[in-house]
Design a protein around this motif. Sequence first.
Motif, PDB file in Angstrom:
ATOM      1  N   ALA A  33       3.079   2.452  -0.407  1.00 36.41           N
ATOM      2  CA  ALA A  33       1.585   2.327   0.263  1.00 36.41           C
ATOM      3  C   ALA A  33       0.753   3.357  -0.424  1.00 36.41           C
ATOM      4  CB  ALA A  33       1.645   2.890   1.394  1.00 36.41           C
ATOM      5  N   MET A  34      -0.594   3.018  -0.558  1.00 30.07           N
ATOM      6  CA  MET A  34      -1.550   3.675  -1.279  1.00 30.07           C
ATOM      7  C   MET A  34      -2.798   3.906  -0.385  1.00 30.07           C
ATOM      8  SD  MET A  34      -1.398   2.114  -5.291  1.00 30.07           S
ATOM      9  CE  MET A  34      -2.402   3.435  -5.947  1.00 30.07           C
ATOM     10  N   GLY A  35      -3.504   4.991  -0.425  1.00 29.05           N
ATOM     11  CA  GLY A  35      -4.710   4.796   0.548  1.00 29.05           C
ATOM     12  C   GLY A  35      -5.702   5.816   0.149  1.00 29.05           C
ATOM     13  N   THR A  52      -0.569  -1.363   1.942  1.00 26.99           N
ATOM     14  CA  THR A  52       0.715  -1.609   1.297  1.00 26.99           C
ATOM     15  C   THR A  52       0.974  -2.336   0.250  1.00 26.99           C
ATOM     16  OG1 THR A  52       1.442  -3.570   2.576  1.00 26.99           O
ATOM     17  CG2 THR A  52       1.621  -1.481   3.747  1.00 26.99           C
ATOM     18  N   ARG A  53       2.131  -2.041  -0.455  1.00 26.24           N
ATOM     19  CA  ARG A  53       2.469  -3.226  -1.917  1.00 26.24           C
ATOM     20  C   ARG A  53       2.222  -4.481  -1.340  1.00 26.24           C
ATOM     21  NH1 ARG A  53       8.107  -2.656  -4.264  1.00 26.24           N
ATOM     22  NH2 ARG A  53       7.884  -0.334  -3.507  1.00 26.24           N
ATOM     23  N   GLY A  54       2.370  -5.011  -0.327  1.00 24.58           N
ATOM     24  CA  GLY A  54       2.334  -6.365   0.041  1.00 24.58           C
ATOM     25  C   GLY A  54       0.720  -6.679   0.580  1.00 24.58           C
ATOM     26  N   ILE A  69     -10.615  -1.733   1.447  1.00 26.01           N
ATOM     27  CA  ILE A  69      -9.525  -1.231   0.600  1.00 26.01           C
ATOM     28  C   ILE A  69      -8.949  -2.187  -0.168  1.00 26.01           C
ATOM     29  CG2 ILE A  69      -7.678  -1.145   2.286  1.00 26.01           C
ATOM     30  CD1 ILE A  69      -6.934   1.611   0.824  1.00 26.01           C
ATOM     31  N   SER A  70      -8.601  -2.160  -1.442  1.00 26.14           N
ATOM     32  CA  SER A  70      -7.863  -3.079  -2.160  1.00 26.14           C
ATOM     33  C   SER A  70      -6.988  -2.411  -3.228  1.00 26.14           C
ATOM     34  CB  SER A  70      -8.920  -4.050  -2.678  1.00 26.14           C
ATOM     35  OG  SER A  70      -9.867  -3.503  -3.699  1.00 26.14           O
ATOM     36  N   ARG A  71      -6.103  -3.020  -3.618  1.00 29.54           N
ATOM     37  CA  ARG A  71      -5.115  -2.413  -4.959  1.00 29.54           C
ATOM     38  C   ARG A  71      -4.882  -3.366  -5.896  1.00 29.54           C
ATOM     39  NH1 ARG A  71       0.446  -0.454  -2.075  1.00 29.54           N
ATOM     40  NH2 ARG A  71       1.071  -0.333  -4.355  1.00 29.54           N
ATOM     41  N   ASP A  72      -4.590  -3.013  -7.190  1.00 26.48           N
ATOM     42  CA  ASP A  72      -4.114  -3.709  -8.115  1.00 26.48           C
ATOM     43  C   ASP A  72      -2.618  -3.172  -8.605  1.00 26.48           C
ATOM     44  OD1 ASP A  72      -3.405  -4.751 -10.819  1.00 26.48           O
ATOM     45  OD2 ASP A  72      -5.551  -4.922 -11.228  1.00 26.48           O
ATOM     46  N   ASN A  73      -1.680  -3.792  -8.008  1.00 24.75           N
ATOM     47  CA  ASN A  73      -0.355  -3.210  -8.317  1.00 24.75           C
ATOM     48  C   ASN A  73       0.144  -3.127  -9.661  1.00 24.75           C
ATOM     49  OD1 ASN A  73       0.131  -2.962  -5.643  1.00 24.75           O
ATOM     50  ND2 ASN A  73       0.802  -5.124  -5.211  1.00 24.75           N
ATOM     51  N   TYR A  94      -9.970  11.788  -0.996  1.00 28.04           N
ATOM     52  CA  TYR A  94      -8.576  11.934  -1.434  1.00 28.04           C
ATOM     53  C   TYR A  94      -8.036  10.534  -1.548  1.00 28.04           C
ATOM     54  CZ  TYR A  94      -9.451  16.888  -0.828  1.00 28.04           C
ATOM     55  OH  TYR A  94     -10.092  18.196  -0.945  1.00 28.04           O
ATOM     56  N   CYS A  95      -7.339  10.241  -2.806  1.00 29.35           N
ATOM     57  CA  CYS A  95      -6.443   9.257  -3.120  1.00 29.35           C
ATOM     58  C   CYS A  95      -5.096   9.695  -2.883  1.00 29.35           C
ATOM     59  CB  CYS A  95      -6.577   8.765  -4.495  1.00 29.35           C
ATOM     60  SG  CYS A  95      -5.616   7.462  -4.761  1.00 29.35           S
ATOM     61  N   ASN A  96      -4.358   8.784  -2.165  1.00 27.67           N
ATOM     62  CA  ASN A  96      -2.944   9.143  -1.785  1.00 27.67           C
ATOM     63  C   ASN A  96      -2.241   7.903  -2.279  1.00 27.67           C
ATOM     64  OD1 ASN A  96      -0.813   8.223   0.478  1.00 27.67           O
ATOM     65  ND2 ASN A  96      -0.759  10.286   0.268  1.00 27.67           N
ATOM     66  N   ALA A  97      -0.891   8.228  -2.696  1.00 26.23           N
ATOM     67  CA  ALA A  97       0.124   7.299  -3.020  1.00 26.23           C
ATOM     68  C   ALA A  97       1.688   7.603  -2.403  1.00 26.23           C
ATOM     69  CB  ALA A  97       0.406   6.957  -4.649  1.00 26.23           C
TER      70      ALA A  97
END
Length: 115
Positions: A33-35, A52-54, A69-73, A94-97
């Motif tokens: 998860a990232m956030g 989440t990764r998914g 929120i969005s992510r580039d795995n 703050y970014c969290n992983a």
Amino acid sequence: QVQLVESGGGLVQAGESLRLSCVVSGTTWRFDAMGWYRQAPGKQREMVATITRGGETNYADSVKGRFTISRDNAKNTVYVQMNRLKAEDTAVYYCNARISIVDYWGEGTLVTVSS
């Protein structure tokens, strides 16, 4: 060594938008998860949004409908698009992983919204 580097903070007027980015380097791990979290002066750190990764997302009630929120795995990068900003959104973000039960944090980026 895992490093999380945030960017995109700044000073904006109420009603304007900002996009924060966080790049994770130093690892090829795929984070569960990232956030984004934030901490305003005199307050505790709080969750803003996670993904989440998914691709499952979760938002704080205070930002629902305004933040995305969005992510580039492949790039281990997470973003948050913040629209219709309010003075109460002023905080250090703050970014969290997370992998399993281990959390990694960035050093934060300041977002200031003037009313």
